[in-house]
Write a protein that holds these residues in place. Structure first.
Motif, mmCIF file in Angstrom:
data_model
loop_
_atom_site.group_PDB
_atom_site.id
_atom_site.type_symbol
_atom_site.label_atom_id
_atom_site.label_comp_id
_atom_site.label_asym_id
_atom_site.label_seq_id
_atom_site.Cartn_x
_atom_site.Cartn_y
_atom_site.Cartn_z
ATOM 1 N N ILE A 1 0.846 -1.189 0.000
ATOM 2 C CA ILE A 1 0.000 0.000 0.000
ATOM 3 C C ILE A 1 0.886 1.245 0.000
ATOM 4 C CG2 ILE A 1 -1.703 1.316 1.317
ATOM 5 C CD1 ILE A 1 -2.666 -1.388 2.474
ATOM 6 N N VAL A 2 0.623 2.142 -0.922
ATOM 7 C CA VAL A 2 1.338 3.419 -0.974
ATOM 8 C C VAL A 2 0.315 4.533 -0.805
ATOM 9 C CG1 VAL A 2 2.838 4.930 -2.320
ATOM 10 C CG2 VAL A 2 3.087 2.448 -2.506
ATOM 11 N N PRO A 3 0.303 5.197 0.350
ATOM 12 C CA PRO A 3 -0.673 6.262 0.584
ATOM 13 C C PRO A 3 -0.531 7.395 -0.436
ATOM 14 C CG PRO A 3 0.472 5.668 2.616
ATOM 15 C CD PRO A 3 1.202 4.995 1.497
ATOM 16 N N GLN A 4 -1.657 7.993 -0.775
ATOM 17 C CA GLN A 4 -1.637 9.150 -1.672
ATOM 18 C C GLN A 4 -1.243 10.383 -0.858
ATOM 19 O OE1 GLN A 4 -2.209 8.922 -5.091
ATOM 20 N NE2 GLN A 4 -2.096 6.743 -4.574
ATOM 21 N N VAL A 5 -0.014 10.809 -1.015
ATOM 22 C CA VAL A 5 0.517 11.948 -0.265
ATOM 23 C C VAL A 5 0.926 13.037 -1.243
ATOM 24 C CG1 VAL A 5 2.274 12.720 1.376
ATOM 25 C CG2 VAL A 5 1.349 10.400 1.551
ATOM 26 N N LYS A 6 0.517 14.249 -0.959
ATOM 27 C CA LYS A 6 0.865 15.384 -1.817
ATOM 28 C C LYS A 6 2.383 15.505 -1.946
ATOM 29 C CE LYS A 6 0.309 20.400 -2.227
ATOM 30 N NZ LYS A 6 -0.214 21.633 -1.568
ATOM 31 N N GLY A 7 2.853 15.590 -3.180
ATOM 32 C CA GLY A 7 4.273 15.771 -3.431
ATOM 33 C C GLY A 7 5.070 14.489 -3.541
ATOM 34 N N SER A 8 4.391 13.344 -3.545
ATOM 35 C CA SER A 8 5.109 12.067 -3.593
ATOM 36 C C SER A 8 6.020 11.958 -4.808
ATOM 37 C CB SER A 8 4.109 10.901 -3.607
ATOM 38 O OG SER A 8 3.422 10.820 -2.393
ATOM 39 N N GLU A 9 5.608 12.582 -5.906
ATOM 40 C CA GLU A 9 6.384 12.456 -7.144
ATOM 41 C C GLU A 9 7.729 13.170 -7.064
ATOM 42 O OE1 GLU A 9 4.106 16.253 -7.305
ATOM 43 O OE2 GLU A 9 3.634 14.185 -6.708
ATOM 44 N N THR A 10 7.945 13.981 -6.032
ATOM 45 C CA THR A 10 9.198 14.741 -5.917
ATOM 46 C C THR A 10 10.269 13.990 -5.137
ATOM 47 O OG1 THR A 10 8.570 15.858 -3.842
ATOM 48 C CG2 THR A 10 7.841 16.873 -5.900
ATOM 49 N N ALA A 11 9.933 12.835 -4.574
ATOM 50 C CA ALA A 11 10.854 12.145 -3.668
ATOM 51 C C ALA A 11 11.243 10.771 -4.199
ATOM 52 C CB ALA A 11 10.204 12.007 -2.289
ATOM 53 N N ASN A 12 12.285 10.218 -3.611
ATOM 54 C CA ASN A 12 12.701 8.846 -3.891
ATOM 55 C C ASN A 12 11.937 7.923 -2.945
ATOM 56 O OD1 ASN A 12 14.884 9.543 -5.787
ATOM 57 N ND2 ASN A 12 15.876 10.427 -3.984
ATOM 58 N N ILE A 13 10.892 7.301 -3.436
ATOM 59 C CA ILE A 13 10.014 6.474 -2.611
ATOM 60 C C ILE A 13 10.064 5.032 -3.097
ATOM 61 C CG2 ILE A 13 7.638 6.066 -1.845
ATOM 62 C CD1 ILE A 13 7.108 9.029 -2.109
ATOM 63 N N PHE A 14 10.232 4.111 -2.152
ATOM 64 C CA PHE A 14 10.312 2.693 -2.473
ATOM 65 C C PHE A 14 9.347 1.905 -1.598
ATOM 66 C CE2 PHE A 14 14.426 4.599 -3.288
ATOM 67 C CZ PHE A 14 14.786 4.106 -4.526
ATOM 68 N N THR A 15 8.950 0.748 -2.114
ATOM 69 C CA THR A 15 8.278 -0.258 -1.296
ATOM 70 C C THR A 15 9.133 -1.520 -1.368
ATOM 71 O OG1 THR A 15 6.932 -1.053 -3.151
ATOM 72 C CG2 THR A 15 5.966 0.676 -1.755
ATOM 73 N N LEU A 16 8.885 -2.454 -0.456
ATOM 74 C CA LEU A 16 9.622 -3.716 -0.496
ATOM 75 C C LEU A 16 8.624 -4.858 -0.452
ATOM 76 C CD1 LEU A 16 12.258 -5.231 -0.600
ATOM 77 C CD2 LEU A 16 12.407 -5.068 1.895
ATOM 78 N N ARG A 17 8.222 -5.276 -1.626
ATOM 79 C CA ARG A 17 7.259 -6.360 -1.734
ATOM 80 C C ARG A 17 7.768 -7.488 -2.614
ATOM 81 N NH1 ARG A 17 4.117 -9.677 0.530
ATOM 82 N NH2 ARG A 17 2.709 -10.717 -0.912
ATOM 83 N N SER A 18 8.719 -7.195 -3.487
ATOM 84 C CA SER A 18 9.162 -8.183 -4.461
ATOM 85 C C SER A 18 10.683 -8.210 -4.571
ATOM 86 C CB SER A 18 8.568 -7.871 -5.836
ATOM 87 O OG SER A 18 9.152 -6.684 -6.359
ATOM 88 N N TYR A 19 11.167 -9.181 -5.284
ATOM 89 C CA TYR A 19 12.599 -9.304 -5.547
ATOM 90 C C TYR A 19 13.106 -8.083 -6.305
ATOM 91 C CZ TYR A 19 17.003 -11.529 -6.967
ATOM 92 O OH TYR A 19 18.325 -11.830 -7.164
ATOM 93 N N ASN A 20 12.323 -7.615 -7.281
ATOM 94 C CA ASN A 20 12.735 -6.447 -8.049
ATOM 95 C C ASN A 20 12.700 -5.177 -7.211
ATOM 96 O OD1 ASN A 20 13.365 -7.692 -10.532
ATOM 97 N ND2 ASN A 20 11.196 -7.859 -11.037
ATOM 98 N N ASP A 21 11.772 -5.095 -6.250
ATOM 99 C CA ASP A 21 11.791 -3.969 -5.308
ATOM 100 C C ASP A 21 13.114 -3.947 -4.551
ATOM 101 O OD1 ASP A 21 9.223 -3.226 -5.996
ATOM 102 O OD2 ASP A 21 8.273 -4.152 -4.252
ATOM 103 N N MET A 22 13.547 -5.126 -4.111
ATOM 104 C CA MET A 22 14.822 -5.241 -3.397
ATOM 105 C C MET A 22 15.978 -4.756 -4.266
ATOM 106 S SD MET A 22 16.904 -8.672 -2.399
ATOM 107 C CE MET A 22 17.275 -8.870 -4.145
ATOM 108 N N LEU A 23 15.993 -5.186 -5.522
ATOM 109 C CA LEU A 23 17.062 -4.776 -6.423
ATOM 110 C C LEU A 23 17.062 -3.260 -6.618
ATOM 111 C CD1 LEU A 23 16.921 -7.514 -9.220
ATOM 112 C CD2 LEU A 23 18.494 -7.387 -7.276
ATOM 113 N N SER A 24 15.878 -2.675 -6.683
ATOM 114 C CA SER A 24 15.779 -1.215 -6.874
ATOM 115 C C SER A 24 16.358 -0.472 -5.682
ATOM 116 C CB SER A 24 14.321 -0.807 -7.091
ATOM 117 O OG SER A 24 13.802 -1.365 -8.279
#
Length: 445
Positions: free
Chosen positions: A118-141
């Motif tokens: 779940i990624v909350p809808q937060v004003k200005g999210s597009e301006t930051a480096n935001i990650f989630t950790l749900r998958s192998y590719n998320d880990m690689l990122s």
């Protein structure tokens, strides 16, 4: 010849495929997943980021070539199942690399779609480096970002399993960590007194913790919190929860339950007997209360895969309900739980009493021993065990595993006295903490 299709190629889906082939050498088995890797150990990803696990590829348990050669199972990665036609008993599939779309028929279908962070809808999210950790590719990122940018600080939003594990692993990399949690205390599945001890451990390890707070606005490196504080960090990890991937099932008219998961019977069948649902997206029931329960953890997914595979092959082994047994490492501490916590007992208005045993993990005179706190909730009349939690530096897993086994077997809290548990000074005491809890309960009669 029976044809079985599986949607999802990670824990539950890959296990189901392997179990099906073990019991049925003739069936046609095909697996589809939109991801680029399969059968990976998702629980190990925080430790790969923290370089505790040095070889990230060791998390990959299998690949499509191995599944085909060893098991004669076809795994199609980067293939998204977009629809289920229940009348025609077929699925609609899109090849994400070529754009090709096609139909695939089935006799039986297993849904193991997992969940999405779940990624909350937060004003200005597009301006930051935001990650989630749900998958192998998320880990690689995340690993690539850390390698390329050498960040000095991070904000973690959410103090559950992933949040705490990431806080520890990022701190071990030398990154300054701010942990923000919306609830009053971290690890809300635990009792407050246990969670408060975890918070002390976080602070001792210089994790900047803020509870009763969440991110309301983001501006580049700056995050404004609901309490008015402003944090300045290089990147953000969102670990606020998991949404079950039930869109495919919902669009096909399958029943979605109270927990948001796909409703299943004792054999993991949905309300369409040709379709099964397992893993994070399936709804099950609580072993203690019988109420709907969804536990997005590895053990339930693997057990459900076995139950579904056996049922498809003609052997009915009913599920027994879930206790939600779980464990987490927080620096020098380990916390584990099984069954119901205080808040759930209070919410359901279940009369209960609790006991606490503070003691040693093993003989106090042995140089390598640790402290632990064992807490058990039970019925004052029937003596049924409702749940237990344990916190300490050593031997926590053993005690909760024993109590989870006792609950499964229907033992009472008084029966814990009589369990003949192994003892030698490096491992326990003549009266193990589990035995001691049973004796303490006896005094409460």
């Amino acid at each position: 010849m029976e044809k079985i299709l599986i949607v999802g190629a990670v824990g539950g889906g890959a296990t189901a495929a392997g179990q099906l082939r073990f019991y049925n050498k003739e069936a046609t088995i095909k697996v589809f997943d939109r991801d680029s890797v399969m059968s990976y150990a998702a629980c190990g990803t925080p430790y790969a980021i923290g370089e505790v696990i040095e070889d990230e590829e060791s998390l990959l348990m299998a690949n499509p070539e191995q599944f085909h050669e060893k098991r004669n199972i076809d795994v199609h990665l980067k293939h998204e199942v977009t629809a289920i036609d229940r009348d025609d008993k077929s699925i609609h599939v899109k090849n994400l690399e070529t754009g090709e779309e096609f139909q695939e028929s089935y006799d039986k279908l297993i849904l193991a779609p997992g969940g999405t962070a779940i990624v909350p809808q937060v004003k200005g999210s597009e301006t930051a480096n935001i990650f989630t950790l749900r998958s192998y590719n998320d880990m690689l990122s995340i690993k690539e970002y850390i390698r390329s940018n050498n960040p000095q600080s991070c904000t973690i939003s959410g103090g559950g399993f992933i949040g705490l594990e990431m806080a520890e692993n990022l701190k071990e990399l030398g990154i300054d960590v701010h942990l923000v949690h919306k609830s009053d205390y971290v690890m809300s599945i635990l009792d407050e007194d246990i969670s408060r001890e975890i918070e002390k451990e976080l602070l001792l390890n210089e994790i900047h913790l803020q509870t009763n707070a969440y991110i309301t606005e983001i501006n580049g490196r700056s995050q404004t919190l609901s309490n008015g504080d402003v944090l300045e960090t290089d990147f953000i990890i969102m670990s606020v929860g998991l949404a079950p991937n039930v869109g495919l099932a919902k669009d096909a008219g399958l029943e979605i339950g109270k927990t948001g998961g796909i409703v299943t019977n004792d054999y993991m069948q949905t309300d369409d007997p040709s379709i099964y649902a397992i893993g994070d997206a399936s709804e099950n029931f609580d072993m203690v209360t019988g109420e709907p329960k969804r536990v997005p953890l590895a053990w339930p997914a693997h057990r459900q895969a076995y139950i579904a595979a056996k049922h498809i092959n003609g052997e009915s082994i009913p599920k027994k309900g879930l206790l939600g047994t779980s464990i987490v490492k927080i620096f020098s501490l380990t916390a584990a739980m099984t069954g119901l916590n205080e808040n759930k007992l209070r919410e359901l208005e279940i009369p209960s009493v609790s006991l606490i045993h503070n003691g040693n993990s093993n003989a106090g005179y042995y140089p390598d021993h640790g402290k632990l706190k064992l807490k058990i909730h039970y019925d004052p009349n029937t003596r049924e065990i409702f749940g237990a939690q344990c916190l300490g530096t050593k031997g926590v897993d053993k005690r909760i595993d024993v109590i989870a086994t006792a609950m499964y077997a229907g033992l009472t809290v008084d029966d814990l006295q009589a369990l003949e548990l192994c003892y030698a000074p490096p491992y326990s005491s003549p009266k193990d903490p589990v035995n001691m809890a049973g004796y303490k309960a006896d005094k409460k009669i």
